[in-house]
Structure formats: structure tokens, C-alpha cells
Motif scaffolding. Sequence first.
Motif, short mmCIF file in Angstrom:
data_model
loop_
_atom_site.label_atom_id
_atom_site.label_comp_id
_atom_site.label_asym_id
_atom_site.label_seq_id
_atom_site.Cartn_x
_atom_site.Cartn_y
_atom_site.Cartn_z
N ALA A 132 8.60 4.30 -26.78
CA ALA A 132 9.91 4.45 -26.11
C ALA A 132 9.71 4.70 -24.62
CB ALA A 132 10.70 5.57 -26.76
N THR A 133 8.73 5.50 -24.28
CA THR A 133 8.44 5.78 -22.87
C THR A 133 8.01 4.50 -22.15
OG1 THR A 133 7.77 8.03 -23.44
CG2 THR A 133 7.04 7.19 -21.30
N ALA A 134 7.15 3.73 -22.78
CA ALA A 134 6.70 2.47 -22.18
C ALA A 134 7.86 1.51 -21.97
CB ALA A 134 5.63 1.82 -23.07
N ILE A 135 8.75 1.42 -22.94
CA ILE A 135 9.92 0.54 -22.80
C ILE A 135 10.83 1.02 -21.68
CG2 ILE A 135 12.03 -0.25 -23.96
CD1 ILE A 135 10.30 -0.37 -26.56
N ALA A 136 11.02 2.34 -21.58
CA ALA A 136 11.84 2.88 -20.48
C ALA A 136 11.22 2.52 -19.13
CB ALA A 136 11.98 4.39 -20.62
N LEU A 137 9.91 2.61 -19.02
CA LEU A 137 9.25 2.34 -17.75
C LEU A 137 9.22 0.86 -17.38
CD1 LEU A 137 6.22 4.78 -17.97
CD2 LEU A 137 8.22 4.98 -16.46
N THR A 138 8.93 0.00 -18.36
CA THR A 138 8.77 -1.42 -18.05
C THR A 138 10.06 -2.20 -18.09
OG1 THR A 138 8.36 -2.00 -20.36
CG2 THR A 138 6.43 -1.48 -19.00
N GLY A 139 11.05 -1.70 -18.83
CA GLY A 139 12.27 -2.47 -19.02
C GLY A 139 12.12 -3.36 -20.23
N PRO A 140 13.21 -4.03 -20.62
CA PRO A 140 13.22 -4.77 -21.87
C PRO A 140 12.62 -6.16 -21.82
CG PRO A 140 15.34 -4.95 -20.84
CD PRO A 140 14.51 -4.03 -19.97
N GLY A 141 12.33 -6.69 -20.65
CA GLY A 141 11.90 -8.07 -20.54
C GLY A 141 13.09 -8.99 -20.42
N ARG A 142 12.81 -10.26 -20.31
CA ARG A 142 13.85 -11.27 -20.07
C ARG A 142 14.77 -11.48 -21.27
NH1 ARG A 142 11.07 -16.54 -19.05
NH2 ARG A 142 10.14 -15.28 -17.42
N TYR A 143 14.26 -11.34 -22.48
CA TYR A 143 15.03 -11.65 -23.69
C TYR A 143 15.76 -10.40 -24.18
CZ TYR A 143 11.81 -15.49 -23.21
OH TYR A 143 11.08 -16.53 -22.70
N ALA A 144 16.74 -9.98 -23.40
CA ALA A 144 17.47 -8.75 -23.68
C ALA A 144 18.88 -8.87 -23.14
CB ALA A 144 16.77 -7.56 -23.04
N VAL A 145 19.79 -8.12 -23.73
CA VAL A 145 21.17 -8.11 -23.26
C VAL A 145 21.21 -7.62 -21.81
CG1 VAL A 145 23.46 -7.09 -23.61
CG2 VAL A 145 22.11 -7.83 -25.59
N ASP A 146 20.38 -6.65 -21.46
CA ASP A 146 20.36 -6.13 -20.09
C ASP A 146 20.15 -7.23 -19.06
OD1 ASP A 146 20.75 -3.55 -20.95
OD2 ASP A 146 18.71 -2.87 -20.53
N HIS A 147 19.43 -8.27 -19.44
CA HIS A 147 19.16 -9.37 -18.52
C HIS A 147 20.45 -10.04 -18.06
CE1 HIS A 147 16.69 -12.39 -16.59
NE2 HIS A 147 17.41 -13.33 -17.16
N TYR A 148 21.51 -9.88 -18.82
CA TYR A 148 22.79 -10.51 -18.49
C TYR A 148 23.78 -9.53 -17.86
CZ TYR A 148 20.68 -14.13 -21.20
OH TYR A 148 19.79 -15.07 -21.66
N LEU A 149 23.38 -8.27 -17.68
CA LEU A 149 24.24 -7.27 -17.05
C LEU A 149 23.84 -7.14 -15.59
CD1 LEU A 149 24.18 -4.51 -19.82
CD2 LEU A 149 25.92 -6.26 -19.43
#
Length: 179
Positions: A132-149
Motif C-alpha cells: 500500500a505504501t509503494a502504491i501511494a508513493l508511485t501512483g497507480p500507473g496509466r491503467y487506472a481511473v485516476d489517469h482520467y481525473l
Amino acid sequence: MAFRSNPLSGSGSAQESPTTAFSLGMLLLRLMLGLIMMANGTQKLFGWFGGGGVEGTGKAFTQLGYPAGKAMGIVAGLSEGLGGAGVFLGLLTPLAAAAVLGTMINALWVTWDGGFFLPKGVEFTLLVAVSATAIALTGPGRYAVDHYLPVLRHHRLSYGLAAIVLAAVAACAILLTRT
């Protein structure tokens, strides 16, 4: 694929977007961590997958010294379930990862004396917390809903660091309520 600068910097230009390999790796990590955490959350909230449901989880939290064990069980179940869903989808990823991390900090604190290896050890909980810490630091990558926000399209290290601090502060506040 060649990049003119750091591919993970998130500065916003198309040339600096995460590589396909990075994004696929993050997708795989997010999907598995998200599924695991959603399943853990449903165990606490609904008793699915052999879980205790709200009543059983509440009793367990009470035995661990938390006040209002049932309420704490609901908070943990929602944090795991909704945090896991956010990680899975890559939606509000820093906050979703913080929800997972906060519950894992509490779990590590109350189970640390069980040794390192399962069935009573902390290695699985530690792996979830670090993931979870690694994901928080690196972000979700291109294939994620966040990529469209618009706000989260380009992950910033500061978002991940803020999420980790939030998780630690919230977890410590909860831990301080234990008797």
C-alpha cells in the motif's frame, strides 16, 4: 521506448508518462492488493469468506482493547473494503492506499508479538502495508481511473507522502484509544 527525462516524474508531458511495463506491473499489484483488501473488508462487515461479520469483528476489536469494538470493526471493514476498491480501480489512489495502510499499521501494532511467520506472524500484514505504501508513493500507473481525473492524472510524490502521513496519524490516533 526512450524517454527524454525521468518516466516516473509525472510532469505531465506525454513523453514522460509511465512506461507500459511499469503500468502493467502497477495494475497487477493494484488488482491483487485491492481484491485481497476488499475480501478482508467483507469478512469484517458481512461475515463473507469465513469472517466474523460486524458482531464477531466487534468482539475481536473489544478483546484487543479498542473502545466501541463494533464501531471500530465497521471502520476497519470500510477502510479495507473501500480502500481495497479504490486501489483495485486506481481511484483516488493515494487516499485508497492510505486507508489500507492505516488499518495495517493497527494490525501490525496489535499482532507484532506473534512473531514473523504465519499463522500468528506479521509477514502477510507487513507485505500488505508495504505494498500500500509503494502504491501511494508511485501512483497507480496509466491503467487506472485516476489517469482520467484532471487533478490526479499526473501522480506527484507529494500526494503519496501526504497519504502516508495521513495513514500514520489516523492509525496512531486510533491506537491511542486502546486500553
